[in-house]
Design a protein around this motif. Structure first.
Motif, PDB file in Angstrom:
ATOM      1  N   HIS A  43       0.824  -1.212   0.000  1.00 42.20           N
ATOM      2  CA  HIS A  43       0.000   0.000   0.000  1.00 42.20           C
ATOM      3  C   HIS A  43       0.857   1.260   0.000  1.00 42.20           C
ATOM      4  O   HIS A  43       0.425   2.305  -0.500  1.00 42.20           O
ATOM      5  CB  HIS A  43      -1.049  -0.004   1.126  1.00 42.20           C
ATOM      6  CG  HIS A  43      -0.548   0.238   2.503  1.00 42.20           C
ATOM      7  ND1 HIS A  43      -0.567  -0.728   3.482  1.00 42.20           N
ATOM      8  CD2 HIS A  43      -0.053   1.348   3.105  1.00 42.20           C
ATOM      9  CE1 HIS A  43      -0.128  -0.238   4.617  1.00 42.20           C
ATOM     10  NE2 HIS A  43       0.207   1.021   4.413  1.00 42.20           N
TER      11      HIS A  43
ATOM     12  N   ASP B  81       0.144   3.930  -2.963  1.00 43.17           N
ATOM     13  CA  ASP B  81      -0.207   5.287  -2.587  1.00 43.17           C
ATOM     14  C   ASP B  81       0.795   6.295  -3.148  1.00 43.17           C
ATOM     15  O   ASP B  81       0.402   7.370  -3.626  1.00 43.17           O
ATOM     16  CB  ASP B  81      -0.277   5.404  -1.066  1.00 43.17           C
ATOM     17  CG  ASP B  81      -0.920   6.696  -0.602  1.00 43.17           C
ATOM     18  OD1 ASP B  81      -1.930   7.104  -1.199  1.00 43.17           O
ATOM     19  OD2 ASP B  81      -0.414   7.306   0.357  1.00 43.17           O
TER      20      ASP B  81
ATOM     21  N   PRO C  45      -5.814   5.476   0.298  1.00 41.78           N
ATOM     22  CA  PRO C  45      -5.542   4.097  -0.118  1.00 41.78           C
ATOM     23  C   PRO C  45      -6.360   3.064   0.649  1.00 41.78           C
ATOM     24  O   PRO C  45      -6.741   3.274   1.802  1.00 41.78           O
ATOM     25  CB  PRO C  45      -4.053   3.933   0.202  1.00 41.78           C
ATOM     26  CG  PRO C  45      -3.815   4.867   1.352  1.00 41.78           C
ATOM     27  CD  PRO C  45      -4.708   6.054   1.087  1.00 41.78           C
TER      28      PRO C  45
END
Length: 256
Positions: free
Chosen positions: A41, A45, A62
């Motif tokens: 993530h 992001d 996110p």
């Protein structure tokens, strides 16, 4: 434009003139002894934010937890049921369409999410709600990945290590790179992943004791910057292309 950073009138102004949104998605799961559990993530992001900065398109916060049950034996891995993940992403997407968004790019950095994001995209496509597509960063630049690394590996390897060295170097345990490679699977050709045409495993731990696939010892921040810039170039090109399309040309064709 970062949706979470703006007051609602700013979002209203955007939606009055634009109809495209970027949704970054990753996972929170083991990435070997050297990388943070938020690797996926964090990458998604960072790529989405940079693309939004360059293009001006709207970017959501996110989705940090994905479908990761295949890493469940390693401490800290979080996962949601596939059906729950699909329903959540679909619901999130439909909430965007309520504000006038009709095209969405899922900026994805976790392989376990791919098939589920494509299914969500199909649901939205078939009922003519929105045109939503999944984009996986390393799949957009395969030749560069192969050129930079001898043994890339699908998980916890040099491409992810290099990316985190570029975007969040303080989170990489460089003192563990040797152990990560030596106790993991540095060379994928050493594994027998299929027998008589069938995939015969379900979990990462069946093939790697420490969850690493690939040799990350030649990963550097400079290589990570190359990957990042090349991937952002591909993502911005995709966003610009999608924005230029007539929505009528993106919808399902009529029955013959």
């Amino acid at each position: 434009m970062q949706l979470a950073d703006r007051p609602w009138p700013d979002i209203q102004t955007y939606c009055n003139s634009d109809s495209l949104a970027i949704v970054p998605l990753g996972s929170t799961e083991q990435h070997g002894p050297h990388l943070p559990e938020g690797t996926d993530h964090l990458i998604a992001d960072a790529l989405a934010r940079e693309a939004a900065e360059r293009t001006g398109f709207l970017c959501t916060p996110p989705v940090m937890v994905g479908v990761s049950s295949h890493h469940r034996q390693f401490h800290g891995t979080l996962s949601v049921d596939p059906a729950t993940f699909r329903d959540y992403v679909e619901s999130l997407s439909r909430s965007l369409t309520g504000h006038g968004i009709d095209r969405i790019v899922y900026v994805n950095a976790h392989g376990g999410n791919v098939e589920h994001l494509r299914e969500v995209g199909r649901r939205l496509y078939e009922d003519d709600t929105a045109y939503a597509i999944e984009w996986m960063w390393n799949e957009s630049i395969p030749d560069l990945v192969d050129d930079l690394f001898e043994h890339t590996g699908p998980h916890g390897g040099p491409k992810e290590t290099a990316m985190i060295l570029h975007i969040a170097p303080e989170l990489v345990r460089e003192d563990r790179l040797d152990a990560a490679a030596e106790n993991g699977v540095a060379r994928m050709e050493e594994l027998q992943l299929r027998r008589h045409g069938a995939r015969t495993f379900y979990d990462a731990i069946e093939n790697s004791d420490n969850g690493v696939f690939g040799d990350q010892r030649d990963a550097t921040a400079a290589k990570g910057e190359q990957l990042f810039e090349a991937a952002v170039d591909q993502l911005t090109a995709l966003l610009d292309w999608l924005d230029e399309q007539r929505y009528e040309d993106l919808t399902a064709r009529p029955h013959v």
